[in-house]
Write an enzyme that holds these catalytic residues in place. Sequence first.
Site, PDB file in Angstrom:
ATOM      1  N   HIS A  13       0.855  -1.187   0.000  1.00 33.81           N
ATOM      2  CA  HIS A  13       0.000   0.000   0.000  1.00 33.81           C
ATOM      3  C   HIS A  13       0.890   1.236   0.000  1.00 33.81           C
ATOM      4  O   HIS A  13       1.990   1.203   0.520  1.00 33.81           O
ATOM      5  CB  HIS A  13      -0.898  -0.046   1.245  1.00 33.81           C
ATOM      6  CG  HIS A  13      -1.914   1.035   1.278  1.00 33.81           C
ATOM      7  ND1 HIS A  13      -1.618   2.320   1.701  1.00 33.81           N
ATOM      8  CD2 HIS A  13      -3.218   1.026   0.915  1.00 33.81           C
ATOM      9  CE1 HIS A  13      -2.718   3.047   1.592  1.00 33.81           C
ATOM     10  NE2 HIS A  13      -3.697   2.302   1.121  1.00 33.81           N
ATOM     11  N   ASP A  39     -11.315   1.190  -0.866  1.00 29.86           N
ATOM     12  CA  ASP A  39     -10.390   2.139  -0.227  1.00 29.86           C
ATOM     13  C   ASP A  39     -11.110   2.952   0.836  1.00 29.86           C
ATOM     14  O   ASP A  39     -10.815   4.128   1.043  1.00 29.86           O
ATOM     15  CB  ASP A  39      -9.683   3.058  -1.239  1.00 29.86           C
ATOM     16  CG  ASP A  39      -8.271   3.432  -0.789  1.00 29.86           C
ATOM     17  OD1 ASP A  39      -7.906   3.083   0.360  1.00 29.86           O
ATOM     18  OD2 ASP A  39      -7.541   4.065  -1.563  1.00 29.86           O
TER      19      ASP A  39
HETATM   20  C1  1WB Z   1      -5.928   9.077   1.529  1.00 34.81           C
HETATM   21  C2  1WB Z   1      -5.936   7.881   0.842  1.00 34.81           C
HETATM   22  C3  1WB Z   1      -5.306   9.172   2.747  1.00 34.81           C
HETATM   23  C4  1WB Z   1      -5.304   6.806   1.392  1.00 34.81           C
HETATM   24  C5  1WB Z   1      -4.664   8.080   3.282  1.00 34.81           C
HETATM   25  O1  1WB Z   1      -4.076   8.251   4.485  1.00 34.81           O
HETATM   26  C6  1WB Z   1      -4.663   6.896   2.602  1.00 34.81           C
HETATM   27  C7  1WB Z   1      -6.606  10.236   0.968  1.00 34.81           C
HETATM   28  C8  1WB Z   1      -3.339   7.245   5.068  1.00 34.81           C
HETATM   29  O2  1WB Z   1      -7.346  10.061  -0.006  1.00 34.81           O
HETATM   30  O3  1WB Z   1      -6.428  11.342   1.495  1.00 34.81           O
HETATM   31  C9  1WB Z   1      -5.311   5.522   0.693  1.00 34.81           C
HETATM   32  O4  1WB Z   1      -5.160   4.512   1.353  1.00 34.81           O
HETATM   33  O5  1WB Z   1      -5.461   5.489  -0.512  1.00 34.81           O
HETATM   34 MN    MN Z   2      -5.837   2.694   0.710  1.00 37.46          MN
END
Ligand code: 1WB
Ligand code: MN
Length: 346
Positions: free
Chosen positions: A181, A304
């Site tokens: 990830h 997600d």
């Molecule tokens: C976001 C996306 C933020 C993910 C994250 O923080 C993770 C976002 C840890 O869209 O701001 C993700 O997992 O794609």
């Molecule tokens: Mn994610």
Amino acid sequence: MGKVRKIAVEEAYSIPEVAEQLRQVVRGPSQSLDKLLVKGIYDANPDDPGYARMNFLDGLTDIEGRRLREMDELGVDMHVLSLTAPGVQMFDADTATDLAALVNDRLAEVCQRNPTRFAGLATFAPQSPKRAAKEMERAINTLKLNGFILNSHTNDEYLDDPKYWHALEAAEALDACIYIHPRGASYGFKGPLQDYGMDSAMWGYGMEVGTHAVRMMTSGLFDRFPKLRICIGHMGEAVHFWLWRLTFMNSRAQKIGRAPKTELTMDEYFRRNFVITTSGVEDPLALDYSIRKIGADNILWAIDYPYQPQAPAVAFIDAAPLSDEDRAKICHRNAERVFRIAPLPE
Ligand code: 1WB
Ligand code: MN
């Protein structure tokens, strides 16, 4: 065809103990690019407009409440849960190792209470690869978790570094997939990603994981670990869009001695050692390309959550023009195979 089982495979959660440690990291001296985003989630200050508050913490920590009710309403059968980025990878080795065990215990409890609704990817602390290998073994054999989550680099180092081979040996021996990830790009890679919101999901995350995957392939790592299985999200972080050029240019780099000789081509490694997920990319054209390029057997549906809302991800896959066979593979069969989730009785 009746209702198709839906297993979403990149679904984030956290626990208060990890949230508290991240708050401490944000207040400390770390120069990590992750701070931009992590501060907004765990330590937002309303008076600092550069770090607008992002209210994801409730969604991350509530698993069996609102999340499950929403899953019921939308017909999402299962979330495969993983500790959200950057996992335990910003902590010192001892803290990370202890927290990984705690996180995995909690995760296993949630999965055991809801065996058809939640599965889980185990966390490990790459800072201490030998202890990580032990925890990986415990996570699969004792806790019965379904695979592993890794948030890309650890202290700016990638899985092609031999120090991580203990952990990779463990994953391969356990026949358990590692989901790589994103997190903020490593120190030497962060320069132009610091502005305009490019640090995280909009652009930097994909660059970071795509680069990680290409390092693994070009280094020859998969000749040493031919059965290692890696999953990458966000429609393969576009790596398979590059496959032709990667393969062509890598073979040239091998000829002039700039890249290690490998037994297989880059194209062959991607097809043998990787699967991809649709997390956060609700683009029918990108899905169609992916199926035609790497086959429906190698693509898994994901939402997600909580960074993306559930309803549009469900609507996207419901509307995708797929054969019944491909739909079943992408929505659940591949997840059952890769993450060893029990199929439902016919
Ligand atoms: C976001 C996306 C933020 C993910 C994250 O923080 C993770 C976002 C840890 O869209 O701001 C993700 O997992 O794609
Ligand atoms: Mn994610």
